[in-house]
Structures are given as C-alpha cells and as structure tokens.
Design a protein around this motif. Structure first.
Motif, PDB file in Angstrom:
ATOM      1  N   ILE A  58       0.867  -1.181   0.000  1.00 23.12           N
ATOM      2  CA  ILE A  58       0.000   0.000   0.000  1.00 23.12           C
ATOM      3  C   ILE A  58       0.901   1.228   0.000  1.00 23.12           C
ATOM      4  O   ILE A  58       1.741   1.405   0.889  1.00 23.12           O
ATOM      5  CB  ILE A  58      -0.938  -0.003   1.216  1.00 23.12           C
ATOM      6  N   PHE A  59       0.726   2.065  -1.016  1.00 20.81           N
ATOM      7  CA  PHE A  59       1.562   3.269  -1.152  1.00 20.81           C
ATOM      8  C   PHE A  59       0.900   4.205  -2.143  1.00 20.81           C
ATOM      9  O   PHE A  59       0.054   3.799  -2.950  1.00 20.81           O
ATOM     10  CB  PHE A  59       2.983   2.899  -1.625  1.00 20.81           C
ATOM     11  N   ALA A  60       1.292   5.465  -2.080  1.00 23.32           N
ATOM     12  CA  ALA A  60       0.812   6.482  -3.030  1.00 23.32           C
ATOM     13  C   ALA A  60       1.982   7.412  -3.312  1.00 23.32           C
ATOM     14  O   ALA A  60       2.340   8.250  -2.493  1.00 23.32           O
ATOM     15  CB  ALA A  60      -0.377   7.252  -2.466  1.00 23.32           C
ATOM     16  N   GLY A  61       2.601   7.240  -4.463  1.00 24.16           N
ATOM     17  CA  GLY A  61       3.756   8.043  -4.829  1.00 24.16           C
ATOM     18  C   GLY A  61       5.040   7.250  -4.707  1.00 24.16           C
ATOM     19  O   GLY A  61       5.165   6.347  -3.863  1.00 24.16           O
ATOM     20  N   PRO A  62       6.033   7.566  -5.551  1.00 29.08           N
ATOM     21  CA  PRO A  62       7.284   6.798  -5.560  1.00 29.08           C
ATOM     22  C   PRO A  62       8.102   6.962  -4.288  1.00 29.08           C
ATOM     23  O   PRO A  62       8.785   6.028  -3.867  1.00 29.08           O
ATOM     24  CB  PRO A  62       8.022   7.346  -6.777  1.00 29.08           C
ATOM     25  N   GLY A  63       8.060   8.147  -3.670  1.00 27.44           N
ATOM     26  CA  GLY A  63       8.796   8.329  -2.426  1.00 27.44           C
ATOM     27  C   GLY A  63       8.228   7.477  -1.308  1.00 27.44           C
ATOM     28  O   GLY A  63       8.971   6.858  -0.529  1.00 27.44           O
ATOM     29  N   ASP A  64       6.906   7.442  -1.213  1.00 26.58           N
ATOM     30  CA  ASP A  64       6.218   6.616  -0.222  1.00 26.58           C
ATOM     31  C   ASP A  64       6.640   5.154  -0.376  1.00 26.58           C
ATOM     32  O   ASP A  64       6.997   4.475   0.598  1.00 26.58           O
ATOM     33  CB  ASP A  64       4.709   6.790  -0.440  1.00 26.58           C
ATOM     34  N   ARG A  65       6.638   4.652  -1.615  1.00 24.82           N
ATOM     35  CA  ARG A  65       6.971   3.245  -1.845  1.00 24.82           C
ATOM     36  C   ARG A  65       8.442   2.961  -1.546  1.00 24.82           C
ATOM     37  O   ARG A  65       8.783   1.924  -0.947  1.00 24.82           O
ATOM     38  CB  ARG A  65       6.638   2.852  -3.281  1.00 24.82           C
ATOM     39  N   ALA A  66       9.341   3.866  -1.947  1.00 26.66           N
ATOM     40  CA  ALA A  66      10.777   3.634  -1.741  1.00 26.66           C
ATOM     41  C   ALA A  66      11.127   3.580  -0.261  1.00 26.66           C
ATOM     42  O   ALA A  66      11.849   2.684   0.187  1.00 26.66           O
ATOM     43  CB  ALA A  66      11.587   4.714  -2.454  1.00 26.66           C
ATOM     44  N   VAL A  67      10.622   4.544   0.523  1.00 28.95           N
ATOM     45  CA  VAL A  67      10.991   4.550   1.947  1.00 28.95           C
ATOM     46  C   VAL A  67      10.321   3.399   2.685  1.00 28.95           C
ATOM     47  O   VAL A  67      10.863   2.879   3.668  1.00 28.95           O
ATOM     48  CB  VAL A  67      10.679   5.905   2.615  1.00 28.95           C
ATOM     49  N   SER A  68       9.161   2.959   2.211  1.00 29.70           N
ATOM     50  CA  SER A  68       8.511   1.792   2.815  1.00 29.70           C
ATOM     51  C   SER A  68       9.375   0.548   2.642  1.00 29.70           C
ATOM     52  O   SER A  68       9.532  -0.253   3.575  1.00 29.70           O
ATOM     53  CB  SER A  68       7.134   1.582   2.181  1.00 29.70           C
ATOM     54  N   ASP A  69       9.967   0.376   1.463  1.00 29.74           N
ATOM     55  CA  ASP A  69      10.865  -0.758   1.224  1.00 29.74           C
ATOM     56  C   ASP A  69      12.085  -0.706   2.136  1.00 29.74           C
ATOM     57  O   ASP A  69      12.476  -1.716   2.739  1.00 29.74           O
ATOM     58  CB  ASP A  69      11.335  -0.760  -0.237  1.00 29.74           C
ATOM     59  N   VAL A  70      12.699   0.458   2.225  1.00 29.89           N
ATOM     60  CA  VAL A  70      13.920   0.584   3.022  1.00 29.89           C
ATOM     61  C   VAL A  70      13.618   0.384   4.505  1.00 29.89           C
ATOM     62  O   VAL A  70      14.402  -0.235   5.233  1.00 29.89           O
ATOM     63  CB  VAL A  70      14.604   1.936   2.750  1.00 29.89           C
ATOM     64  N   LEU A  71      12.466   0.883   4.975  1.00 31.27           N
ATOM     65  CA  LEU A  71      12.071   0.658   6.367  1.00 31.27           C
ATOM     66  C   LEU A  71      11.996  -0.832   6.680  1.00 31.27           C
ATOM     67  O   LEU A  71      12.335  -1.270   7.786  1.00 31.27           O
ATOM     68  CB  LEU A  71      10.719   1.316   6.634  1.00 31.27           C
ATOM     69  N   ARG A  72      11.591  -1.627   5.700  1.00 27.46           N
ATOM     70  CA  ARG A  72      11.484  -3.073   5.883  1.00 27.46           C
ATOM     71  C   ARG A  72      12.809  -3.793   5.645  1.00 27.46           C
ATOM     72  O   ARG A  72      12.853  -5.021   5.667  1.00 27.46           O
ATOM     73  CB  ARG A  72      10.414  -3.625   4.929  1.00 27.46           C
ATOM     74  N   GLY A  73      13.882  -3.049   5.366  1.00 29.06           N
ATOM     75  CA  GLY A  73      15.188  -3.656   5.178  1.00 29.06           C
ATOM     76  C   GLY A  73      15.395  -4.264   3.810  1.00 29.06           C
ATOM     77  O   GLY A  73      16.292  -5.104   3.621  1.00 29.06           O
ATOM     78  N   ARG A  74      14.604  -3.853   2.816  1.00 36.91           N
ATOM     79  CA  ARG A  74      14.666  -4.471   1.501  1.00 36.91           C
ATOM     80  C   ARG A  74      15.731  -3.824   0.609  1.00 36.91           C
ATOM     81  O   ARG A  74      16.028  -2.643   0.735  1.00 36.91           O
ATOM     82  CB  ARG A  74      13.304  -4.367   0.804  1.00 36.91           C
ATOM     83  N   ARG A  75      16.267  -4.625  -0.292  1.00 36.97           N
ATOM     84  CA  ARG A  75      17.077  -4.134  -1.398  1.00 36.97           C
ATOM     85  C   ARG A  75      16.417  -4.627  -2.675  1.00 36.97           C
ATOM     86  O   ARG A  75      16.244  -5.832  -2.868  1.00 36.97           O
ATOM     87  CB  ARG A  75      18.521  -4.657  -1.308  1.00 36.97           C
ATOM     88  N   GLN A  76      16.026  -3.682  -3.512  1.00 36.17           N
ATOM     89  CA  GLN A  76      15.340  -4.024  -4.756  1.00 36.17           C
ATOM     90  C   GLN A  76      16.181  -5.009  -5.565  1.00 36.17           C
ATOM     91  O   GLN A  76      17.416  -4.923  -5.592  1.00 36.17           O
ATOM     92  CB  GLN A  76      15.105  -2.741  -5.557  1.00 36.17           C
ATOM     93  N   ALA A  77      15.512  -5.946  -6.230  1.00 41.01           N
ATOM     94  CA  ALA A  77      16.225  -7.014  -6.943  1.00 41.01           C
ATOM     95  C   ALA A  77      17.152  -6.478  -8.029  1.00 41.01           C
ATOM     96  O   ALA A  77      18.148  -7.119  -8.380  1.00 41.01           O
ATOM     97  CB  ALA A  77      15.215  -7.985  -7.549  1.00 41.01           C
ATOM     98  N   SER A  78      16.848  -5.291  -8.551  1.00 38.49           N
ATOM     99  CA  SER A  78      17.684  -4.732  -9.618  1.00 38.49           C
ATOM    100  C   SER A  78      19.020  -4.195  -9.113  1.00 38.49           C
ATOM    101  O   SER A  78      19.915  -3.905  -9.914  1.00 38.49           O
ATOM    102  CB  SER A  78      16.923  -3.606 -10.327  1.00 38.49           C
TER     103      SER A  78
END
Length: 450
Positions: A145-165
C-alpha cells in the motif's frame, strides 16, 4: 512535490472553498529527545523538475572540471545514504525522450573499493507508484500500500529491503568510476507527459568515494529505440557539464524576516537517523502517561518557522550545498525516526492510553494553549507513509504493526495503538518510520490517556 505538479491544472479550475473551522486540542508539546546521527546523506532534490541535461549534484573535486562551481568536493567513506527525487516533463510536449538519472561513484584511491548496498529502492510515479486516493489508515504488513514513488521507496527501506535490480555490492577499481544508478524517467504515452522518480539507498564503502547525480536524455539506437547513456557519456557530462536547469526558487536566508522560501535540497546533509528514548527527564527510565483526558506531543520533522512552540529544529544541517539551494534539509526526506516510549501508569486506576501521529496546523509559536486542527478534512495531503509500531498487547504478546497513513493538513489522526494499562503497568512502545518525500512537515507523535 510531484503531487503538487500533477495537481496544478486541476486546482486552477476548482472554485475556492472557505477554510474549514479550527479546533484546539489542549496538549503540551515537548521537544523530541535525541538527535540526528552523523551519517552523511547525498541529497539530490534540486532542481526537482529537470528539463535540460546537466549535473544535479556532484561531490567530486572541482580540479580539471569545465564548470568548477558545479562540484562540491565532499568525499564519502564508510556509511552514507543516497536520496534522489526528480521529475521529468516533455518540453516541448512533442519531445518524448526519456530522461535518465545517473548516479556515479568514483574511487580516487590506489586500491579497489567495495560499496555494499545495504538497502535500496527506486520507483517511478508512473507506473510503479501513482498518487492514488487511500484511506487515512491501512494495515500494511506486506508493504503493498503506497501512493507516490517516495512513499513506496521509503517503505521498502524501512522493511530492510534491497530491490532485486540492485546488486549486494559493487567493486570500483582504483582510479575508476561505476554507475550506482542509471535509470529512465519515461514520459511517452503519459497524459500529461510528466513523471518522477524517487530513490533511497543505504550504502557502506570500504574506502573513499566521490558521488555525482546527473541527467541525460536517452540516446537513440539505429532502429529508433532508446538506450541508456554509457559510463563514458556520463563521465563526459561530469567533466564538461554545468548544473541542470531550470533552477528552483532561491531560498530565504534562515535569519530573514521576509516571507519564507525553504528551497529544495542539493548537497550533503548530516544525519540519516534520529534515535529517541522518550522519558520524563534526563535521569528517568520511564515516561509517565498523561493524566486521564490529557495528552502530550513531540514534534516530528520540525523546521524553521514550524517548531510548534518547542524551538526545536530537527532539519538536518548541510555539510556542503549549492548557494541557490536549501540551507538545511527541511523535511528530512529519507531520514528514519526510531522512537522508544517506555510508558508507565503511575496511577491507582487502569488507564486507556493511545499513541498516534498527527498533522497539526503549522506554527512556530503556539497561539493557543495546544495544537490547532481542522474540524473537517482539508484538501492538502501533508503525509503519506508507513509507520511501524512494536509493543506488547494487553495479553503480554509481542506485536508488530505496519500502518500506512494518509494525513491532510490539520488532521488529528487516529490511534496507531491502544493500550489498557493496569495500575503500575509498564509498556514499551517503539515507533519507526522514514520521513517520506512528498510530505509536508511538521507532524507530531502524541501520547494520550482517555
């Protein structure tokens, strides 16, 4: 703010509505304990709207460069973050080439340098994370759940994720450069032809590196298709290019009495995380809950002209910056807040205690005995982001909740957690979030007793 750019034409045709009525919630506002750490942040957010090729932010030395003033000469070593947020628009409208954002790292030393990508995410507004209407609160355990690219990016980092790319690490040979990021912002087939990209990465370098973010339009292949710029093309831009345009509005000096223009950030800010242990006083171990019917609050991302009576400015200091960009990292985009509240019910009665995030009307000095909110919903969205709360529930079981919030200007917010605390009960509540791009500070963290 990309959301504001996208909403501009709509706002012109919407008839003005009278401002909503206000209500004052009587509550004490206290400075947030703690401070930012010293991790440097490569913060590339100016110009936000990029219409021409050029350098966005360079921490390379100026030696040998055609435009020395485009280079800030700041080396990174060890832990540092990269934040970049830029918008592309077809100008003129028939020029539908993709704008590429490139972030280059250079090893000036005589030994190879390893750069670990600890966490990282980069998203487009279209199609990755459009600005959609969402409820004020949504459970967001999966991070979908997100609205906007900044929202989605910081949500991933908060969860400790590194994008597969992104690889786990890159190795830069001595004296050489490598691209950390080389990604497009496409505008073709979009109406209007406008798009944005937000990137947040946490890095650790084994040696000294310099960094630069730059903008180049896609190159064309013989068959008419687009290709990304090469490392050599980026290196040529770094050596010969000037700062990208159009430039954003020049900020107002911090000590000026003129109407405030904060400006956008382009430079190296100091501080990646604000850790806070919130207790009654310097020698205390617990935070006594408010009396029944009362509340107290702590500012989140407070800034010049918006300290809510605390005189506490949390905006990160700039270690280096361009003269026409923000004096501080107002808004603290991409900065993590990690707040511990060791709550203690010192009364003889059971108490119902809530912890919430709120978005009061911005003030520097409180004009009322408390925080001002609107009684009805205002149109401007001031916060879109996920908040993680960890605590033990009333049965003593550990809980982790991730809640996506959408708050508008002057919105009091709903409880993130409700605790039924028995007499003498002690309960640790931990609140973590990364301040999202496309948000407008300040917010507050509020503890209240019903």
């Amino acid at each position: 703010m990309l959301s504001l750019l996208l909403g501009f034409t709509l706002a012109q045709s919407t008839p003005a509505t009278p401002p909503p009525e206000e209500v004052v919630q009587t509550q004490q506002v206290r400075p947030l304990p703690g401070q930012l750490d010293t991790v440097p942040v490569f913060n590339s957010n100016s110009p936000e709207l990029v219409l021409k090729e050029g350098i966005l932010l360079s921490t390379f030395p100026a030696d040998g460069k055609k435009v020395p003033e485009a280079h800030l000469n700041y080396p990174f070593r060890g832990r540092f973050d990269v934040f970049a947020h830029h918008v592309a628009r077809a100008e003129p409208p028939e020029d539908l080439r993709s704008l590429h954002i490139g972030i280059m790292l250079h090893n000036p030393g005589s030994e190879a340098v390893t750069v670990d990508i600890l966490q990282g995410a980069s998203y487009l507004s279209q199609p990755d994370a459009p600005f959609i209407q969402l409820p004020a609160q949504s459970r967001n355990i999966l991070g979908n759940i997100f609205a906007g690219p900044g929202d989605r990016a910081v949500s991933d980092v908060l969860r400790g994720r590194r994008q597969a790319s992104f690889p786990a690490q890159i190795v830069i040979p001595p004296g050489e450069s490598q691209m950390l990021l080389n990604l497009p912002i496409p505008v073709r087939e979009l109406t209007p032809p406008l798009n944005g990209r937000s990137t947040l990465m946490r890095l650790r370098s084994s040696g000294t590196v310099y960094a630069a973010s730059m903008a180049l339009f896609a190159r064309q292949n013989a068959d008419g298709s687009e290709r990304a710029p090469t490392l050599e093309e980026w290196q040529n831009l770094l050596q010969t290019g000037e700062l990208s345009t159009p430039r954003d509005r020049v900020p107002t000096p911090l000590d000026s009495n003129q109407p405030r223009i904060y400006g956008r950030v382009a430079g190296v800010a100091q501080g990646s995380q604000w850790r806070s242990f919130v207790v009654d006083g310097p020698q205390a171990r617990y935070l006594t809950i408010p009396q029944a019917g009362q509340a107290f609050s702590y500012p989140l991302s407070s800034l010049h002209g918006g300290t809510l009576g605390t005189n506490q400015i949390q905006s990160a200091n700039m270690l280096v910056r361009y003269p026409d960009t923000a004096y501080r990292a107002h808004g603290n985009y991409g900065i993590q807040y990690s707040i511990k509240l060791p709550l203690h019910n010192t009364t003889q009665n059971a108490q119902k205690v809530s912890v919430s995030v709120q978005t009061p009307i911005k003030e520097d000095n409180l004009t009322k005995q408390g925080l001002r909110f609107f009684t009805t919903t205002a149109p401007q969205v001031f916060f879109r982001g996920s908040v993680r709360v960890r605590y033990r529930d009333d049965q003593g079981r550990p809980q982790t909740q991730l809640t996506h919030l959408v708050q508008r200007r002057g919105q009091p917010g709903e409880p993130l957690v409700l605790l039924n605390m028995k007499p003498g009960d002690r309960r640790l509540v931990e609140v973590d979030f990364i301040y999202p791009p496309d948000a407008t500070p300040p917010q507050v963290l509020t503890v209240s007793t019903q």
